[in-house]
Design an enzyme around this catalytic site. Sequence first.
Site, PDB file in Angstrom:
ATOM      1  N   SER A  81       0.875  -1.178   0.000  1.00 15.45           N
ATOM      2  CA  SER A  81       0.000   0.000   0.000  1.00 15.45           C
ATOM      3  C   SER A  81       0.908   1.223   0.000  1.00 15.45           C
ATOM      4  CB  SER A  81      -0.840  -0.010   1.280  1.00 15.45           C
ATOM      5  OG  SER A  81      -1.450   1.239   1.490  1.00 15.45           O
ATOM      6  N   TYR A 137      -1.710  -1.415  10.732  1.00 20.01           N
ATOM      7  CA  TYR A 137      -1.890  -1.640   9.288  1.00 20.01           C
ATOM      8  C   TYR A 137      -0.726  -1.028   8.495  1.00 20.01           C
ATOM      9  CZ  TYR A 137      -3.720  -1.511   4.568  1.00 20.01           C
ATOM     10  OH  TYR A 137      -3.856  -1.662   3.212  1.00 20.01           O
TER      11      TYR A 137
END
Length: 259
Positions: free
Chosen positions: A141, A154
């Site tokens: 990401s 995360y």
Amino acid sequence: MADRKTALITGASFGIGAEFARIFAREGYNLVLVARTANKLRQLASELEKAHGTRSLILAADLTDPGAPAYVLDQTKRADLQVDVLVNNAGFGQYGLFVDNDLEECLRQIQLNVTTLTHLTRLYLPAMLERGSGGVLNVASTAAFQPGPLMAVYFATKAYVLLFSEAIANELQGTGVTVTCLCPGATTTEFHKRANATGMRLLRMGSMDAHTVAEDGYRALVAGKPVVISGFKNWLVAQSVRFSPRRLVTAIARKTQEE
Ligand SMILES: NC(=O)c1ccc[n+]([C@@H]2O[C@H](COP(=O)([O-])OP(=O)(O)OC[C@H]3O[C@@H](n4cnc5c(N)ncnc54)[C@H](OP(=O)(O)O)[C@@H]3O)[C@@H](O)[C@H]2O)c1
């Protein structure tokens, strides 16, 4: 269709993973589709069989289970499948202050985003190396490029995915096996709803569609590129943090994560 290659895609039931399945099917691959939502996988397999004659092995598995990677390997061996491309796409996030977040959910997040991805990579690489061909596509990401207050774990898991992928891509140079890390920015999928993060300021700045993101990943895999950031705006943001003080970068990340 015995000459078709096979791509194993985790998290193929929704979002970016389902788009990967459509792309690999279009490119003539057979598929191994892994996720928990079996009916979604069955629907997708039937769509792709009709459209491209794709054969799919469906594995309904919870990849936060520590035994899941060995189960997946065992099932592909039993089906006598040679996995040519491994797409480690399954992942999830958890929104909120670290100290308030559910601990079990937090640990499951690390298990899926980090441990399962590492485990599957380690299980499938030896056969690829023996053949001197194959590819691993890991989904990180743009979260990988800075700390992420309000999604602390995360962001850290995605930094792991990026650094791990780049390191093994380097180790595998010259072997015929490549590793590519795809870094999407905000993308329209189930992700933010599931993470309870739909109110984030970041999402008001626009998000990409899952198909475009998956195409970027596929093209980078084919080109043997170690890292691809999907979308010019996301690329620009990822570059800008490299030249800014880390405290400022973290403070800005917090602003974009806030509701
Ligand atoms: N959407 C974004 O803005 C964005 C941005 C950057 C990176 N990413 C990354 O892109 C990847 C795909 O996410 P997405 O956006 O497509 O989200 P999504 O729509 O929520 O899809 C996530 C996929 O992962 C699977 N999954 C989740 N938990 C699982 C578990 N315990 N066991 C097996 N499979 C599991 C889900 O399947 P089941 O629920 O059926 O198990 C689903 O197929 C993730 O790694 C995510 O971190 C997303």
